[in-house]
Design a protein around this motif. Sequence first.
Motif, PDB file in Angstrom:
ATOM      1  N   GLU A   1       4.315  19.003   3.519  1.00 25.57           N
ATOM      2  CA  GLU A   1       5.667  19.260   3.751  1.00 25.57           C
ATOM      3  C   GLU A   1       6.286  19.424   2.491  1.00 25.57           C
ATOM      4  OE1 GLU A   1       7.053  16.437   6.441  1.00 25.57           O
ATOM      5  OE2 GLU A   1       5.813  17.315   8.183  1.00 25.57           O
ATOM      6  N   THR A   2       5.710  18.983   1.363  1.00 22.37           N
ATOM      7  CA  THR A   2       6.327  18.760   0.063  1.00 22.37           C
ATOM      8  C   THR A   2       6.079  20.151  -0.633  1.00 22.37           C
ATOM      9  OG1 THR A   2       5.557  16.635  -0.201  1.00 22.37           O
ATOM     10  CG2 THR A   2       6.234  17.795  -2.285  1.00 22.37           C
ATOM     11  N   PRO A   3       7.417  20.701  -1.179  1.00 14.51           N
ATOM     12  CA  PRO A   3       7.519  21.910  -1.527  1.00 14.51           C
ATOM     13  C   PRO A   3       6.771  22.163  -2.997  1.00 14.51           C
ATOM     14  CG  PRO A   3       9.867  20.937  -1.657  1.00 14.51           C
ATOM     15  CD  PRO A   3       8.684  20.015  -1.103  1.00 14.51           C
TER      16      PRO A   3
ATOM     17  N   THR B   1       0.828  -1.283  -0.142  1.00 11.41           N
ATOM     18  CA  THR B   1       0.020  -0.070  -0.185  1.00 11.41           C
ATOM     19  C   THR B   1       0.850   1.225   0.032  1.00 11.41           C
ATOM     20  OG1 THR B   1      -1.832  -1.192   1.161  1.00 11.41           O
ATOM     21  CG2 THR B   1      -1.888   1.196   1.228  1.00 11.41           C
ATOM     22  N   ALA B   2       2.109   1.299   0.765  1.00 11.06           N
ATOM     23  CA  ALA B   2       2.913   2.408   0.746  1.00 11.06           C
ATOM     24  C   ALA B   2       3.491   2.688  -0.472  1.00 11.06           C
ATOM     25  CB  ALA B   2       4.038   2.226   2.063  1.00 11.06           C
TER      26      ALA B   2
ATOM     27  N   LEU C   1      -2.825   6.521   8.874  1.00 10.86           N
ATOM     28  CA  LEU C   1      -1.801   6.433   7.495  1.00 10.86           C
ATOM     29  C   LEU C   1      -2.399   7.715   6.642  1.00 10.86           C
ATOM     30  CD1 LEU C   1       0.118   5.461   5.773  1.00 10.86           C
ATOM     31  CD2 LEU C   1      -1.327   3.435   5.042  1.00 10.86           C
ATOM     32  N   THR C   2      -3.689   7.840   6.795  1.00 17.92           N
ATOM     33  CA  THR C   2      -4.049   8.974   6.039  1.00 17.92           C
ATOM     34  C   THR C   2      -3.610  10.266   6.286  1.00 17.92           C
ATOM     35  OG1 THR C   2      -6.207   7.687   5.496  1.00 17.92           O
ATOM     36  CG2 THR C   2      -6.243  10.141   5.004  1.00 17.92           C
ATOM     37  N   ALA C   3      -3.406  10.585   7.681  1.00 15.11           N
ATOM     38  CA  ALA C   3      -2.974  11.751   8.268  1.00 15.11           C
ATOM     39  C   ALA C   3      -1.507  11.854   7.895  1.00 15.11           C
ATOM     40  CB  ALA C   3      -3.116  11.755   9.846  1.00 15.11           C
ATOM     41  N   LEU C   4      -0.663  10.707   8.032  1.00 13.35           N
ATOM     42  CA  LEU C   4       0.768  10.685   7.644  1.00 13.35           C
ATOM     43  C   LEU C   4       1.003  11.194   6.149  1.00 13.35           C
ATOM     44  CD1 LEU C   4       3.714  10.119   8.093  1.00 13.35           C
ATOM     45  CD2 LEU C   4       2.968   7.641   7.575  1.00 13.35           C
ATOM     46  N   VAL C   5       0.190  10.621   5.445  1.00 23.23           N
ATOM     47  CA  VAL C   5       0.240  11.081   3.866  1.00 23.23           C
ATOM     48  C   VAL C   5       0.173  12.595   3.681  1.00 23.23           C
ATOM     49  CG1 VAL C   5      -0.470  10.716   1.587  1.00 23.23           C
ATOM     50  CG2 VAL C   5       0.213   8.503   2.995  1.00 23.23           C
TER      51      VAL C   5
ATOM     52  N   PHE D   1       0.925   9.568  -5.062  1.00 22.46           N
ATOM     53  CA  PHE D   1       1.290  10.827  -4.423  1.00 22.46           C
ATOM     54  C   PHE D   1       2.720  11.111  -4.635  1.00 22.46           C
ATOM     55  CE2 PHE D   1      -2.822   9.407  -2.871  1.00 22.46           C
ATOM     56  CZ  PHE D   1      -3.546  10.603  -3.077  1.00 22.46           C
ATOM     57  N   PRO D   2       2.975  12.609  -4.590  1.00 24.86           N
ATOM     58  CA  PRO D   2       4.464  12.876  -4.482  1.00 24.86           C
ATOM     59  C   PRO D   2       4.898  12.772  -2.884  1.00 24.86           C
ATOM     60  CG  PRO D   2       3.151  15.008  -4.621  1.00 24.86           C
ATOM     61  CD  PRO D   2       2.316  13.559  -4.614  1.00 24.86           C
ATOM     62  N   VAL D   3       5.159  11.593  -2.291  1.00 27.97           N
ATOM     63  CA  VAL D   3       5.809  11.469  -1.073  1.00 27.97           C
ATOM     64  C   VAL D   3       6.541  10.254  -0.985  1.00 27.97           C
ATOM     65  CG1 VAL D   3       3.683  12.423  -0.078  1.00 27.97           C
ATOM     66  CG2 VAL D   3       3.701   9.937  -0.386  1.00 27.97           C
ATOM     67  N   SER D   4       7.363  10.435   0.091  1.00 27.62           N
ATOM     68  CA  SER D   4       8.301   9.161   0.391  1.00 27.62           C
ATOM     69  C   SER D   4       7.909   8.785   1.702  1.00 27.62           C
ATOM     70  CB  SER D   4       9.851   9.530   0.237  1.00 27.62           C
ATOM     71  OG  SER D   4      10.519   8.728   0.711  1.00 27.62           O
ATOM     72  N   ILE D   5       7.421   7.467   2.147  1.00 30.22           N
ATOM     73  CA  ILE D   5       7.062   7.212   3.156  1.00 30.22           C
ATOM     74  C   ILE D   5       8.123   6.114   3.853  1.00 30.22           C
ATOM     75  CG2 ILE D   5       4.945   5.770   4.429  1.00 30.22           C
ATOM     76  CD1 ILE D   5       3.391   6.425   2.174  1.00 30.22           C
TER      77      ILE D   5
END
Length: 85
Positions: free
Chosen positions: A83-85, A47-48, A73-77, A55-59
């Motif tokens: 925080e992504t510029p 899932t991660a 997990l939703t809140a974390l993403v 999404f433009p994230v790194s978990i």
Amino acid sequence: MPQLTTDRLMEIIRDCAGEGDPVTGDRRPEDQEFTTLGYDSLALLETASRLEREFPVSIEDDALALAKTPAQLTALVNRLLAETP
């Protein structure tokens, strides 16, 4: 910037790992632990990976391990997205 919803997260989890276990009681599924919902660590890793592609994230693995429920997990993403510029 797009936000992850719990409904979208649950769709992704089901795509990655199947339906899971039926929800019992009066608690909402997003507030129940992944293990209670029938999802193990392998399902969460898949899932991660999918979330990182969508999404433009790194978990980080440590952060993923701390997210015990779909709501967490939703809140974390969404925090990572903010925080992504």
